[in-house]
Design a protein around this motif. Structure first.
Motif, PDB file in Angstrom:
ATOM      1  N   ASP A  52      -1.821   1.148  -1.523  1.00 43.51           N
ATOM      2  CA  ASP A  52      -0.386   0.839  -1.497  1.00 43.51           C
ATOM      3  C   ASP A  52      -0.033   0.380  -0.091  1.00 43.51           C
ATOM      4  OD1 ASP A  52       2.233   0.604  -2.320  1.00 43.51           O
ATOM      5  OD2 ASP A  52       2.490   2.730  -2.818  1.00 43.51           O
ATOM      6  N   ILE A  53       1.163  -0.173   0.055  1.00 41.14           N
ATOM      7  CA  ILE A  53       1.655  -0.490   1.392  1.00 41.14           C
ATOM      8  C   ILE A  53       2.469   0.706   1.906  1.00 41.14           C
ATOM      9  CG2 ILE A  53       1.673  -3.002   1.192  1.00 41.14           C
ATOM     10  CD1 ILE A  53       4.659  -2.781   0.466  1.00 41.14           C
ATOM     11  N   LEU A  68       4.948  -7.953   6.588  1.00 40.14           N
ATOM     12  CA  LEU A  68       4.372  -8.057   5.243  1.00 40.14           C
ATOM     13  C   LEU A  68       4.714  -9.394   4.621  1.00 40.14           C
ATOM     14  CD1 LEU A  68       3.216  -6.692   2.545  1.00 40.14           C
ATOM     15  CD2 LEU A  68       5.580  -6.022   2.108  1.00 40.14           C
ATOM     16  N   TYR A 127       0.367  -6.835   6.878  1.00 41.05           N
ATOM     17  CA  TYR A 127       0.032  -6.483   5.498  1.00 41.05           C
ATOM     18  C   TYR A 127       0.287  -7.652   4.566  1.00 41.05           C
ATOM     19  CZ  TYR A 127      -0.060  -1.690   7.157  1.00 41.05           C
ATOM     20  OH  TYR A 127      -0.371  -0.550   7.843  1.00 41.05           O
ATOM     21  N   HIS A 186      -0.963  -5.191  -8.903  1.00 40.49           N
ATOM     22  CA  HIS A 186      -0.540  -5.321  -7.510  1.00 40.49           C
ATOM     23  C   HIS A 186      -1.751  -5.056  -6.611  1.00 40.49           C
ATOM     24  CE1 HIS A 186       3.262  -4.673  -9.529  1.00 40.49           C
ATOM     25  NE2 HIS A 186       2.965  -3.407  -9.762  1.00 40.49           N
ATOM     26  N   TYR A 187      -1.908  -5.907  -5.603  1.00 41.51           N
ATOM     27  CA  TYR A 187      -2.997  -5.742  -4.642  1.00 41.51           C
ATOM     28  C   TYR A 187      -2.400  -5.719  -3.244  1.00 41.51           C
ATOM     29  CZ  TYR A 187      -5.732  -7.071  -8.682  1.00 41.51           C
ATOM     30  OH  TYR A 187      -6.274  -7.125  -9.942  1.00 41.51           O
ATOM     31  N   TYR A 188      -2.914  -4.827  -2.414  1.00 41.18           N
ATOM     32  CA  TYR A 188      -2.395  -4.637  -1.058  1.00 41.18           C
ATOM     33  C   TYR A 188      -3.546  -4.727  -0.073  1.00 41.18           C
ATOM     34  CZ  TYR A 188       0.921  -2.239  -4.126  1.00 41.18           C
ATOM     35  OH  TYR A 188       1.769  -1.913  -5.153  1.00 41.18           O
ATOM     36  N   CYS A 189      -3.308  -5.425   1.040  1.00 39.30           N
ATOM     37  CA  CYS A 189      -4.336  -5.573   2.067  1.00 39.30           C
ATOM     38  C   CYS A 189      -3.733  -5.318   3.438  1.00 39.30           C
ATOM     39  CB  CYS A 189      -4.894  -6.996   2.083  1.00 39.30           C
ATOM     40  SG  CYS A 189      -5.576  -7.557   0.535  1.00 39.30           S
ATOM     41  N   THR A 212       1.073  -9.921  -6.299  1.00 36.85           N
ATOM     42  CA  THR A 212       1.430  -9.293  -7.566  1.00 36.85           C
ATOM     43  C   THR A 212       1.762 -10.330  -8.627  1.00 36.85           C
ATOM     44  OG1 THR A 212       2.896  -7.721  -8.662  1.00 36.85           O
ATOM     45  CG2 THR A 212       3.867  -9.030  -6.884  1.00 36.85           C
ATOM     46  N   VAL A 254       4.494 -11.180   0.765  1.00 36.26           N
ATOM     47  CA  VAL A 254       4.257 -10.914  -0.654  1.00 36.26           C
ATOM     48  C   VAL A 254       4.166 -12.238  -1.389  1.00 36.26           C
ATOM     49  CG1 VAL A 254       5.083  -9.771  -2.735  1.00 36.26           C
ATOM     50  CG2 VAL A 254       5.620  -8.787  -0.494  1.00 36.26           C
ATOM     51  N   CYS A 264       9.914  -6.984  -7.417  1.00 40.94           N
ATOM     52  CA  CYS A 264       9.247  -6.656  -6.158  1.00 40.94           C
ATOM     53  C   CYS A 264      10.268  -6.399  -5.054  1.00 40.94           C
ATOM     54  CB  CYS A 264       8.285  -7.774  -5.783  1.00 40.94           C
ATOM     55  SG  CYS A 264       7.169  -7.314  -4.456  1.00 40.94           S
ATOM     56  N   MET A 286       0.596  -8.516   0.225  1.00 42.51           N
ATOM     57  CA  MET A 286       0.716  -7.984  -1.140  1.00 42.51           C
ATOM     58  C   MET A 286       0.690  -9.167  -2.090  1.00 42.51           C
ATOM     59  SD  MET A 286       3.840  -5.806  -2.822  1.00 42.51           S
ATOM     60  CE  MET A 286       3.927  -5.515  -4.573  1.00 42.51           C
TER      61      MET A 286
END
Length: 149
Positions: A142-143, A86, A116, A125-128, A120, A88, A43, A118
């Motif tokens: 995606d980011i 972000l 944001y 992978h999930y992005y918000c 994973t 993660v 990542c 993420m």
């Protein structure tokens, strides 16, 4: 190690006392290679080499205080002004991403206030994107790349 759903990157490894370590370009040291670390390193390289985030804005495995409990986030990317862009959350490839994982990163975000998120496990992978006023998030494909910030 398990092949992951990230592009191929070059890694530095070393072996001592029957343990394999991988070099972390952010922490600038070798870290014992566990399944979650394998995902985290993929990542980190993805964020640097594909999404073009500067190493200087990335932080890995730092402690945060959450309601008096000490927790550790996996990866944070800062904005140039020091606010958090972000978060993660990395899990081992063998751990299924579920609501518990999203609840964990949402709790971290109560303290960190990232734009944001993420999540994973290296395979999925999930992005918000967060909407702090409405206290909700929406899923993204995606980011954004750093150049799109």
């Amino acid at each position: 190690m398990q092949e992951l759903n990230f592009p191929k990157f070059e890694y530095r490894f070393k072996s001592t006392e029957n343990k394999v370590s991988i070099f972390d370009v952010i922490r600038k040291k070798f870290i014992i290679l566990q399944p979650e670390e394998w995902v985290r390193q993929h990542c980190v390289h993805y964020l640097i080499n594909v999404k073009n985030y500067p190493k200087s804005l990335i932080n890995v495995e730092k402690e945060l205080n959450l309601n008096g409990l000490k927790k550790r986030y996996d990866i944070v990317i800062f904005n140039p002004d020091g606010s958090i862009y972000l978060i993660v959350e990395c899990k081992s490839h063998s751990i299924k991403i579920d609501q518990t994982t999203f609840d964990q990163i949402a709790r971290y975000n109560l303290v960190l206030n990232a734009t944001y998120l993420m999540v994973t496990n290296g395979l999925n992978h999930y992005y918000c994107e967060m909407d702090m006023q409405a206290e909700q998030y929406s899923f993204l494909k995606d980011i954004p790349d750093y150049t799109q910030k």
